[in-house]
Design a protein around this motif. Structure first.
Motif, short mmCIF file in Angstrom:
data_model
loop_
_atom_site.label_atom_id
_atom_site.label_comp_id
_atom_site.label_asym_id
_atom_site.label_seq_id
_atom_site.Cartn_x
_atom_site.Cartn_y
_atom_site.Cartn_z
N TYR A 264 -18.08 -30.32 -38.83
CA TYR A 264 -18.16 -29.63 -37.55
C TYR A 264 -17.38 -28.32 -37.58
CZ TYR A 264 -19.54 -34.22 -35.65
OH TYR A 264 -20.17 -35.41 -35.41
N LEU A 265 -17.82 -27.41 -36.74
CA LEU A 265 -17.04 -26.24 -36.35
C LEU A 265 -16.42 -26.57 -35.00
CD1 LEU A 265 -16.10 -23.26 -36.51
CD2 LEU A 265 -18.29 -22.65 -35.44
N ASP A 266 -15.10 -26.56 -34.91
CA ASP A 266 -14.39 -26.92 -33.68
C ASP A 266 -13.90 -25.65 -32.99
OD1 ASP A 266 -14.78 -29.44 -34.67
OD2 ASP A 266 -12.69 -29.78 -35.22
N LEU A 267 -14.22 -25.52 -31.70
CA LEU A 267 -13.76 -24.41 -30.88
C LEU A 267 -13.10 -24.98 -29.62
CD1 LEU A 267 -16.92 -22.09 -31.14
CD2 LEU A 267 -14.79 -21.93 -32.46
N LEU A 268 -11.84 -24.63 -29.41
CA LEU A 268 -11.10 -25.20 -28.29
C LEU A 268 -10.35 -24.10 -27.54
CD1 LEU A 268 -10.66 -27.21 -31.01
CD2 LEU A 268 -9.79 -28.70 -29.22
N VAL A 269 -10.27 -24.25 -26.22
CA VAL A 269 -9.48 -23.38 -25.35
C VAL A 269 -8.62 -24.26 -24.48
CG1 VAL A 269 -9.55 -21.64 -23.54
CG2 VAL A 269 -11.27 -21.59 -25.36
N SER A 270 -7.33 -23.89 -24.33
CA SER A 270 -6.42 -24.75 -23.58
C SER A 270 -5.52 -23.91 -22.69
CB SER A 270 -5.56 -25.58 -24.55
OG SER A 270 -4.73 -26.47 -23.85
N THR A 291 6.52 -22.21 -16.52
CA THR A 291 5.95 -21.59 -17.71
C THR A 291 4.45 -21.81 -17.73
OG1 THR A 291 7.98 -21.95 -18.97
CG2 THR A 291 5.99 -21.59 -20.24
N PHE A 292 3.73 -20.79 -18.13
CA PHE A 292 2.28 -20.88 -18.26
C PHE A 292 1.88 -20.58 -19.70
CE2 PHE A 292 -1.94 -18.78 -18.15
CZ PHE A 292 -2.69 -19.87 -17.71
N ASP A 293 1.11 -21.47 -20.30
CA ASP A 293 0.61 -21.30 -21.66
C ASP A 293 -0.90 -21.20 -21.64
OD1 ASP A 293 3.20 -21.68 -22.44
OD2 ASP A 293 2.89 -23.66 -23.33
N ILE A 294 -1.44 -20.35 -22.49
CA ILE A 294 -2.89 -20.27 -22.65
C ILE A 294 -3.18 -19.90 -24.11
CG2 ILE A 294 -3.04 -17.84 -21.95
CD1 ILE A 294 -5.78 -18.59 -20.66
N GLY A 295 -4.22 -20.48 -24.65
CA GLY A 295 -4.52 -20.19 -26.05
C GLY A 295 -5.81 -20.83 -26.52
N GLY A 296 -6.06 -20.69 -27.81
CA GLY A 296 -7.29 -21.21 -28.37
C GLY A 296 -7.07 -21.70 -29.79
N LYS A 297 -8.07 -22.42 -30.28
CA LYS A 297 -8.02 -22.99 -31.62
C LYS A 297 -9.42 -22.98 -32.22
CE LYS A 297 -6.57 -27.28 -33.96
NZ LYS A 297 -5.95 -28.64 -33.72
N ALA A 298 -9.51 -22.63 -33.49
CA ALA A 298 -10.78 -22.65 -34.19
C ALA A 298 -10.56 -23.27 -35.56
CB ALA A 298 -11.35 -21.23 -34.35
N GLY A 299 -11.47 -24.14 -35.96
CA GLY A 299 -11.31 -24.80 -37.25
C GLY A 299 -12.61 -25.43 -37.72
N VAL A 300 -12.58 -25.94 -38.93
CA VAL A 300 -13.73 -26.63 -39.50
C VAL A 300 -13.28 -28.01 -39.98
CG1 VAL A 300 -15.00 -24.56 -40.14
CG2 VAL A 300 -13.33 -25.52 -41.74
N GLU A 301 -14.18 -28.96 -39.82
CA GLU A 301 -13.98 -30.30 -40.35
C GLU A 301 -15.02 -30.54 -41.44
OE1 GLU A 301 -13.40 -33.52 -37.43
OE2 GLU A 301 -13.59 -31.96 -35.91
#
Length: 375
Positions: A264-270, A291-301
């Motif tokens: 899989y190609l994983d795309l996440l926003v948090s 505190t406010f956090d915002i970000g993203g993550k991209a990866g492959v499985e």
């Protein structure tokens, strides 16, 4: 009398065989980092969206960036779903497919992920108070997580139903053949049943294909999690430390063409909202802050191995500047219930502190689902 005993023996063996063959054990379940770890930035990854969690997960994390004693940080997360109504847990209910009013077709239940709500606790030692004293606190944290929305591919229910129909069309003739053989040779009932189980290669193959479909990741997940913590300040005083709630939107895009995806190609926003009673402001004072956090993550499985890059931006209400945490995350499934995960990068806070974490996640449980009659 002999025929009555033979009939009873066949009946009992039929039940025994079908009880063994009418279920499948799930092996590709997730063993996530506990929200009680994630709250404190103590996990190797900050952004994750676990799918179909294990009954019980235990995590151990070691920080290599400072002089820590070996293995001081522990977490435990359990999913009550696996303890409730095991007899009624079918492949359809597990995957969130509910029967339509015509009692023939199935439709996705987009809120089925709520049944996998989990609860976690963590015990760790970490310096969470930004003062001039370089001392670590004993920390106790409690958290929870659930999936608000889960969407699978439009053809998913059709594919699963076709496989279950195929499975039953193969199993029933084998059972009939076994019954006839036992009637003709009742004294060899045990060996006949054992041979039937051993020679069911097509049945086993179909069962594996059904299991792969059941373990397939959804197209879209919307998770929400939260946790709170207590800090041990000194030897006997406990103070309320950090609490928070966060949400993650994730998409898992298959990289292989077959219906039984493993890559899989994983795309996440948090995004996270935290309340922290120990934050240093720009004027040097330590106190309570939001505190406010915002970000993203991209990866492959790729099969048992995954690699990802994640970035979180943090804005503390009393501070002018944003902080940033950027890390690379490696994850390897050693076997079904054992994961190794590591990360390296820069942590939140001024000076771009280096973060280097290594974690071991263990899963426990015997998760099975029934293969129901074809619909």
């Amino acid at each position: 009398m002999k025929y009555i005993l033979s009939f009873l023996l066949i009946f009992l063996l039929h039940i025994k065989l079908f009880a063994q063959e009418n279920t499948t054990k799930l092996t590709e379940l997730s063993v996530p980092n506990a929200p009680s770890f994630l709250l404190l930035d103590a996990a190797p990854t900050t952004i994750e969206s676990p799918v179909n969690p294990k009954e019980l997960a235990v995590g151990v994390v070691q920080n290599f960036s400072i002089d820590n004693k070996w293995l001081q940080n522990y977490s435990m997360e359990f999913t009550p779903y696996w303890w409730c109504k095991p007899a009624g847990r079918s492949a359809y209910s597990f995957m969130g497919l509910k029967k339509e009013t015509d009692k023939v077709t199935y439709k996705q239940n987009y809120f089925s992920g709520l049944q996998f709500t989990s609860i976690s606790v963590a015990f760790l030692i970490k310096d969470m108070i930004p003062d001039s004293i370089n001392s670590q606190q004993k920390i106790f944290s409690v958290g929870g997580r659930t999936t608000l929305l889960r969407v699978r591919s439009s053809s998913y229910e059709k594919d699963l139903n076709e496989k279950l129909n195929h499975w039953h069309s193969v199993v029933q003739p084998e059972l009939d053949g076994m019954n006839n053989a036992i009637i003709a040779n009742p004294d060899k009932a045990d060996s006949i049943m054992a041979a039937t189980l051993k020679l069911g290669s097509e049945r086993s193959q179909i069962t594996d294909e059904i299991k792969e479909l059941i373990e397939q990741k959804p197209v879209f997940n919307w998770d929400i999690a939260g946790a709170f913590s207590q800090y041990g300040v000194g030897d006997s005083v406990w103070k309320f430390g950090r609490s928070g709630i966060w949400t993650t939107l994730s998409s898992f895009i298959p990289l292989d063409k077959s219906k039984h995806h493993q890559n899989y190609l994983d795309l996440l926003v948090s995004a996270r909202f935290l309340n922290d009673n120990y934050v240093k402001s720009d004027n040097g004072n330590v106190g309570s802050s939001n505190t406010f956090d915002i970000g993203g993550k991209a990866g492959v499985e790729i099969f048992k191995f995954s690699i990802a890059v994640e970035t979180m931006l943090r804005k503390v209400s009393e501070n002018k500047d944003w902080q940033q945490r950027t890390t690379g995350v490696l994850n390897y499934r050693v076997k079904d219930d054992l994961f190794l995960v590591g990360t390296y990068g820069t942590d939140f806070g001024p000076g771009k502190k280096i973060i280097a974490l290594f974690g071991v996640n263990l899963g426990f449980g015997n998760e099975k689902v029934n293969l129901p009659d074809p619909q």
